[in-house]
Enzyme design. Structure first.
Site, short mmCIF file in Angstrom:
data_model
loop_
_atom_site.label_atom_id
_atom_site.label_comp_id
_atom_site.label_asym_id
_atom_site.label_seq_id
_atom_site.Cartn_x
_atom_site.Cartn_y
_atom_site.Cartn_z
N ASP A 7 38.63 33.39 34.31
CA ASP A 7 39.38 32.78 35.43
C ASP A 7 39.43 31.29 35.14
O ASP A 7 38.45 30.57 35.33
CB ASP A 7 38.63 33.07 36.74
N GLU A 67 43.45 35.06 33.60
CA GLU A 67 44.32 34.96 34.78
C GLU A 67 45.53 34.09 34.46
O GLU A 67 45.39 32.99 33.92
CB GLU A 67 43.57 34.38 35.99
N ASP A 140 34.36 32.42 41.17
CA ASP A 140 35.08 32.30 39.91
C ASP A 140 34.64 33.37 38.92
O ASP A 140 35.47 33.99 38.25
CB ASP A 140 34.85 30.91 39.30
#
Lengths: 165, 165
Positions: A7, A67, A140
């Site tokens: 992420d 992501e 996260d």
């Protein structure tokens, strides 16, 4: 299969490694790489890149799920996050790992059955899917584990479709 | 002093190396690193990063000047360009080169005396400042040479101010 999820962020980069063996998912590693906003950007990018390469070298994933970043106007963190996503893609490419990008909505859909799920819901579901043993680091790293699981599901589906044909 | 300028982009990344000796500016190297938009982003980032590291290793600049990126809504090239700028900052940091970021307006002001100068004007002035021997590659490499010159000017001014004190 073993998948590493990332992420991207420069202040907080979530990292998670998930194993799938005979349908069972296990959290192999979970970490949040952090850097100080006051430090020079080059130094921060360098630190994050080195740490990503370390984790890849230690856990040798078969694939990396990152992501996908989007442009958000008036967001102070957009530029560093996009730069960090470039590093994540670079780190994977440098080591020859296949990479897939997933949007936040795709990941949330795969984890919580809802593309607009809240952070807390994603974190809860990630922990459930990993047998209660994960998702305790930060939102996260929970997102990173979610991305890894999302990629595992997507690969499974791809295989099922191939078999059905 | 020797400065490397970088105009970040993933399809076209401008690179220029400028020497300043006793007030005379010389173009040492000018290049436009190009990648194909249809190729995987990781592969493209990897190629650009390797090439940047090669140029740094060959020409060993004392400093690196990178164009500061901004968020432009609805721009298709914004994300790859910002990712590419992250790589440029990373490449410099990895090798311990001091980095400075300059906005396009700062560079144009330094080169053409006008922060809103046109591309063609910047290219013309860069060539003039380098004794006519540069700025013939692409607008991207001309911008990169402009960034290097901008940093040289800025360092000179910094030294003059120090001396005056």
């Amino acid at each position: 299969m073993r998948v590493m999820g990332i992420d991207p962020g420069l202040t907080r980069m979530g990292v998670g490694v998930v194993d799938e063996r005979a349908g069972t998912l296990t959290c192999v590693h979970e970490e949040t790489i952090t850097t100080q906003p006051g430090d020079p950007v080059g130094t921060r990018l360098n630190y994050v890149f080195d740490r990503l390469v370390d984790v890849m070298g230690t856990f040798r994933p078969e694939a990396v799920a990152v992501e996908r970043v989007f442009l958000k106007a008036n967001s102070k963190t957009a530029i560093p996050s996009i730069q960090a996503s470039g590093l994540a893609l670079l780190a994977a490419a440098t080591h020859g790992y296949p990479v897939r990008e997933y949007s936040p909505a795709e990941m949330k859909m795969a984890i919580a059955g809802n593309g607009a799920a809240e952070k807390q819901q994603v974190r809860y579901m990630v922990r459930q899917l990993l047998g209660g043993k994960a998702g305790d680091d930060t939102p996260d790293s929970a997102d990173a584990l979610g991305l890894a699981i999302c990629h595992i599901n997507s690969s499974r589906m791809g295989n099922l479709i191939k078999l059905a044909r």
